[in-house]
Structure formats: C-alpha cells, structure tokens
Scaffold this motif. Sequence first.
Motif, mmCIF file in Angstrom:
data_model
loop_
_atom_site.group_PDB
_atom_site.id
_atom_site.type_symbol
_atom_site.label_atom_id
_atom_site.label_comp_id
_atom_site.label_asym_id
_atom_site.label_seq_id
_atom_site.Cartn_x
_atom_site.Cartn_y
_atom_site.Cartn_z
ATOM 1 N N ARG A 187 0.848 -1.197 0.000
ATOM 2 C CA ARG A 187 0.000 0.000 0.000
ATOM 3 C C ARG A 187 0.885 1.249 0.000
ATOM 4 O O ARG A 187 1.267 1.775 1.044
ATOM 5 N N PHE B 81 -4.547 9.362 6.317
ATOM 6 C CA PHE B 81 -4.566 9.462 4.858
ATOM 7 C C PHE B 81 -4.741 10.912 4.419
ATOM 8 O O PHE B 81 -5.508 11.668 5.027
ATOM 9 N N TRP C 189 -2.066 4.252 7.687
ATOM 10 C CA TRP C 189 -0.940 3.709 6.905
ATOM 11 C C TRP C 189 0.279 3.531 7.784
ATOM 12 O O TRP C 189 0.533 4.325 8.704
ATOM 13 N N GLN D 259 -12.916 4.620 6.386
ATOM 14 C CA GLN D 259 -11.542 5.102 6.471
ATOM 15 C C GLN D 259 -11.491 6.122 7.612
ATOM 16 O O GLN D 259 -12.196 7.122 7.604
ATOM 17 N N GLU E 112 -1.526 -0.897 5.292
ATOM 18 C CA GLU E 112 -2.671 -0.278 5.947
ATOM 19 C C GLU E 112 -3.196 -1.241 6.995
ATOM 20 O O GLU E 112 -3.052 -2.462 6.863
ATOM 21 N N LEU F 250 2.095 5.124 -0.213
ATOM 22 C CA LEU F 250 1.553 6.434 0.155
ATOM 23 C C LEU F 250 2.576 7.483 -0.245
ATOM 24 O O LEU F 250 3.704 7.472 0.253
ATOM 25 N N ASN F 251 2.187 8.357 -1.157
ATOM 26 C CA ASN F 251 3.109 9.388 -1.671
ATOM 27 C C ASN F 251 4.397 8.770 -2.204
ATOM 28 O O ASN F 251 5.499 9.298 -2.007
ATOM 29 N N THR G 5 5.842 6.033 -1.253
ATOM 30 C CA THR G 5 6.582 5.241 -0.267
ATOM 31 C C THR G 5 5.840 3.935 0.000
ATOM 32 O O THR G 5 4.633 3.966 0.297
#
Length: 297
Positions: A94, A204, A122, A189, A103, A96-97, A99
Amino acid sequence: MKTYKFLFSGKWAGYFAMALVFAIACVALGNWQMSRRNDVVANIAKITANYSGTPVDYDTVSANFDHLDPTKEWTQVTLKGSYVSADERVVRNRPLNGTPGYEVLVPLKLENGDTVIVDRGWLPIGYKVPGHPDVVPQPEAGIVTVVGRLKPPEPKLDRGAPDGQLASIELNDYAAQLPYAIKTGAYAQLASESPAAASIPVSFPAPSIDEGSHLSYAMQWICFGVLAFVGFGYAARMQRRNDDYDAMEAAESGVPVEEVYGRGSAFQPRQMKKVRKAGTKPTAEEEEDALLDSQGF
C-alpha cells in the motif's frame, strides 16, 4: 484560367475522404477526453460535498455498509462501539506518496451488534522482520466513538498474503477469516476517534480534486480535426494557383502544359522542363541534353 473543377476528380475526392476520416477520429478522441473529464468533475463534486460534510449517524446510512451507493462515497459516518484488536489485519503493498507500506484494518463491533471494518491508517515498511511493519499501533480498549469516511471494498487480487495480512481490502476474504459476520459492502476510512490512542498510524491525505488535462486534450483533438480541412483547403488553393501559373506559362511558350511541366499536384510539385520556343534553333546545351535523354540519362 483554371477553376476548382479538379476537386471533383477521384484523386481529390480521396484526399477529402482522408481529411474527413481524420477529422472524425479527432472528434471521437475529443469526445472521449470530454467524457473522462465529466467523470472526473462528477467525482470532484462528490468529494467536495462529502469529504468535509457533517458526520451522519450510522443508523441513517447503515444500508451502505451492505451495498454502497456510489454517491455516498467519502460521507463521514459516526460509529460507536469497541475495536476487536485481536482480529486486525495488515494490508500489504500500500504505497503512500510513493513510499511503500501497509494499511491497518480493525473490526469495530457497534453497540447495535453490527460489525464494520475500519481502516485506521498507513504504516511504513518494517526493517526488523521482512514483509511486516515494525510496529502496529493499537486502538484504545473499550467503547470508542469513531468518525470514518465510507469507502467501497476493493477487487480480489490473484495473489496470497502471509498470516495476519491481506492482499487487498477485499472484505469477503476478510469475512471468511473471522468467526462472526461483518459488513462487506463498504468500510470506514478513519477520520478521528475518541478517546484517541497514544499512537496511531499515519492519517490518509485528502483525495485529489485536480481535474487534470482532459479539457485541454479534448480541445487539441478538435483543433486537429479542424486543421485537417484547413490543410485540405490550403492544398486546393495551391493546386489552383499552380494550374493558373502553368496555363499562363503554356500560353506564353505555345507549348502544352504537360510538355512544360511533369504531372504533379499541390502535394507533389511539378518538375519544370526546359522549353524552346517554336522556330528557334536548338542551342548546343539543348542538343547535348537531347542526346543524353535519347541514351536514357
């Protein structure tokens, strides 16, 4: 003087057909880009309306946890119950940006007896045990009040995952691993929880509301389609000018146009031939050229 009658020839009809097909293709591509933009704009409107809207009680939207209404995605929902931390799962792969990470999903048993899945956030990749996060922050025990945003479950992936992990947020797979029923039509979420845990996963970021370049791409395709006819008109104009010039040169020399110029078009310029006026003696250069022509040079 010549006219535009050549446009009715088979050759120019073919040129027009090619321009027409190209223009139709450009319009189709422009419409496709506009359709994509309309979808993006509709999604942006949904995010704007739901993401920061006033949270609604679970009872008013409970049916969406069975079958999510697409217009309700990102709606904030207030949930009250207790986390079943023993049945948490980590979802692998998963980013994120940019990276890589994970999660964390945790079942939340509500006061009315329903159980929904909460995505608490995350986690970065771990370095102690390959394929596992170093630390998974735990929620507070007991009754908590959670505000979460409605999200649809994800498709099942054709790959496995280690024990305690999931390949995707495919809630039916998750439900098959639990001894009790959970809602599989949507999950929440995490936006906030009270009381808040001492340590929580990374929250997030808000979803993007950038509509992208679809509109400019659509306009470009439409312009390309128009340019196809502009190019056709320009070529026809140049053909007309060439024909007029050829006729004038032929009239002055007294030699048919085809003998003055090789056959061509606005797309393929004519090659001028040397012409000697009637009644004049050939020059030495012309006699040499004639000899070379007769020998195939």
